[in-house]
Design an enzyme around this catalytic site. Sequence first.
Site, short mmCIF file in Angstrom:
data_model
loop_
_atom_site.label_atom_id
_atom_site.label_comp_id
_atom_site.label_asym_id
_atom_site.label_seq_id
_atom_site.Cartn_x
_atom_site.Cartn_y
_atom_site.Cartn_z
N LYS A 78 0.82 -1.22 0.00
CA LYS A 78 0.00 0.00 0.00
C LYS A 78 0.85 1.28 0.00
CE LYS A 78 -4.08 -2.02 2.19
NZ LYS A 78 -5.06 -1.96 3.28
N ASP A 130 -10.01 2.67 2.54
CA ASP A 130 -10.16 1.98 3.84
C ASP A 130 -10.88 2.87 4.85
OD1 ASP A 130 -8.98 -0.46 3.23
OD2 ASP A 130 -6.97 0.18 3.83
#
Length: 281
Positions: free
Chosen positions: A66, A106
């Site tokens: 990420k 997220d």
Amino acid sequence: MTDKYAVIGNPVAHSKSPPIHAEFARQTGQDISYDRLLAPLDAFEATVRKFFDEGGKGLNVTLPFKHEAWRFSEAQGMAIGANAVNALKFERDKSGRGKISGYNTDGIGLLRDLRGNLGCGLEGKRILLMGAGGASYGVMEPLIREQPERLIVVNRTLGKALSLAAHFRTVLGVAQQNISALAYAALGDAQFDIVINATSAGLSDAMPPLPAGVFGPDALAYDMVYGKMTPFLRFARAGGARIADGTGMLVEQAAESFYLWRGVRPDTAPVIELLRRQAQG
Ligand code: NAP
């Protein structure tokens, strides 16, 4: 023509994203494929570029890539401060020049689950966030923007929690009394309305060293790990808190990626329900 998407990670075989996106596509009538893409640890960027060169339209990014995805994509919105990207979108302009935009869904996924699915507002609340890894970086800005009374980050390695809190105080210009970092042992008898476990402890059935009295009246305990009753959730239930695992966040962050790519919002409730039923076997 079928548009190609995938989740990229290492490992990636365990990912639940393909069945979630297949269900979204079925619901909304979108013509897409969505696979798992294993990237060698030293060839993440090359694997992404090859996928896009071969006509791919978008990727979800999972561990451990990420941060690397954030470094080489054009980060947008909350991904900029998060230093982490979990969704990539590939577009070409009229001259044929490609652009890879990076998003972090997220945080919005967690918020939608907390507020929408669990009916838990954050304004004025005392929030404890455990963990200072990629997941915590992804959710900090959305949590702070909800204006909790106080947000405390605790982490096994205290230095990482201190860096995370300092980073977001700087990025968002927030005061120390609103966002701070502590060691678990320094929590004392502090109580919280929402306790979020953003550590991976539950994956190995481990329990972060939380004091027993940490849950305030009507507290919500949220574990980002999904599909299992973790030691943290058992501890919280014994402490009188309402509990939730990360299934809703998983599906909501996927829905936000789907929306970024396709411009259509799928219905998340039946997909959350389906995953919960599958987890119960
Ligand atoms: P990460 O970057 O590897 O960070 C892991 C964190 O967990 C670190 O803060 C680490 O502390 C802490 N930790 C690990 N074992 C521990 C233990 N036994 N006791 C206390 N702390 C411990 O991972 P991440 O990307 O932040 O992800 C964290 C978790 O969130 C994963 O389980 C992931 O599956 C989950 N997640 C779920 C969703 C969802 O949609 N539901 C989305 C994102 C992430 P140290 O710094 O001291 O090592």
